[in-house]
Design an enzyme around this catalytic site. Structure first.
Site, PDB file in Angstrom:
ATOM      1  N   HIS A 111       6.679  -7.972  -1.138  1.00  0.00           N
ATOM      2  CA  HIS A 111       5.267  -8.427  -1.997  1.00  0.00           C
ATOM      3  C   HIS A 111       4.947  -7.198  -3.111  1.00  0.00           C
ATOM      4  CE1 HIS A 111       4.142 -11.617   1.401  1.00  0.00           C
ATOM      5  NE2 HIS A 111       5.252 -11.935   0.769  1.00  0.00           N
ATOM      6  N   CYS A 147       0.539   0.020 -22.035  1.00  0.00           N
ATOM      7  CA  CYS A 147       1.826   0.784 -22.115  1.00  0.00           C
ATOM      8  C   CYS A 147       1.838   2.034 -22.936  1.00  0.00           C
ATOM      9  CB  CYS A 147       2.885  -0.144 -22.529  1.00  0.00           C
ATOM     10  SG  CYS A 147       4.509   0.442 -22.557  1.00  0.00           S
ATOM     11  N   ASP A 154       0.720  -1.272   0.020  1.00  0.00           N
ATOM     12  CA  ASP A 154       0.094  -0.070   0.095  1.00  0.00           C
ATOM     13  C   ASP A 154       0.791   1.187  -0.005  1.00  0.00           C
ATOM     14  OD1 ASP A 154       0.685   0.209   2.920  1.00  0.00           O
ATOM     15  OD2 ASP A 154      -0.834  -1.001   3.383  1.00  0.00           O
ATOM     16  N   GLY A 162       2.781  -6.525  13.140  1.00  0.00           N
ATOM     17  CA  GLY A 162       1.633  -6.789  12.421  1.00  0.00           C
ATOM     18  C   GLY A 162       1.580  -7.936  11.473  1.00  0.00           C
TER      19      GLY A 162
HETATM   20 ZN   LIG Z   1       5.428  -1.439 -23.046  1.00  0.00          ZN
END
Ligand SMILES: [Zn+2]
Length: 250
Positions: free
Chosen positions: A118, A151, A103, A191
């Protein structure tokens, strides 16, 4: 009493490293996206949507699955636990932060050395040319106009830089996390229930190197028996108390 003891450990440490998990962000209103206990995820088996295979076959489904989480993250603010860690880091008392969270709240609270093992929701990478983009603009236009991100350079699909099921952890980030743990003389778990491997092995690496371990989590973990101090409480309450204690007598 325990607060004071944790504060003393931090003050006497040369290299304190934090390992944070979902429990530090739940006070900010963000559920654990890998946890099936969170009701908003129960509609789908995460493996069916949040795996690499699923993303390749049906990217829209993954973005749709992410939608509630994205909404929560975009409206979330760092809480006093994030702030306490950032202030201790700025004071030189915390050296590095390893997080399982995607986050970006540690950075928003002011933390600088954060290893996101992660991955992160704050960037996207092209599935073809691997160019990386800041996520906010793309994800806002997904949330508001259902536009899947493509993209700007080659036109292929962009994938959130979150580690999906079946995906390897980002190699460089993992190496940096291991290095941090190897340097640590104090590791504080904040946590995390330590149920996801290989993250769950990091406290053992620290212990085997002679580091001390503190566990701040609202449920028990498998390393509690080997910790100097365990505080089972809301980390948004305990961490500011620890920080106050650490910074008061300097
Ligand atoms: Zn690309």
């Amino acid at each position: 009493m325990k607060i004071q003891k944790v504060a003393d450990l931090i003050k006497n440490s040369n290299y304190t490293v934090i390992l944070s998990g979902a429990g530090i962000s739940t006070p900010s209103g963000i559920p654990d996206f890998r946890s099936s206990n969170s009701s908003i995820w129960q509609k789908h088996d995460p493996m069916e949507v949040a795996s690499l295979t699923a993303f390749r076959y049906n990217p829209l489904k993954l973005f749709e699955w992410f939608r509630p989480l994205l909404n929560l993250i975009f409206s979330a603010e760092p809480n006093p636990a994030h702030t306490a860690i950032a202030e201790m880091e700025n004071a030189g008392l915390v050296k590095e932060i390893i997080t399982q969270n995607i986050d970006g709240l540690h950075q928003r609270a002011g933390s600088k050395t954060v290893h996101e093992i992660h991955g992160t929701i704050t960037t996207l990478t092209c599935t073809s040319c691997y160019l990386q983009f800041k996520a906010s603009q793309f994800l806002q236009s997904f949330l508001n106009h259902n536009k899947i991100p493509y993209c700007k350079q080659c036109g292929h699909l962009l994938k959130p830089d979150v580690i999906l099921y079946e995906e390897q952890l980002p190699y460089n980030t993992w190496m940096l996390a291991e290095k941090a743990v190897n340097n640590a003389d104090l590791l504080i778990v904040v946590g995390s229930s330590l149920v996801v491997t290989p993250v769950a092995t990091l406290p053992i690496i620290a212990l085997n190197n002679g580091a001390k371990l503190v566990v701040l989590n609202n449920t028990p973990t498998y390393v509690d028996v080997r910790a100097e101090i365990v505080i089972q409480d809301d980390v948004a309450i305990t961490l500011p108390l620890i920080q106050k204690e650490v910074l008061s007598e300097r």
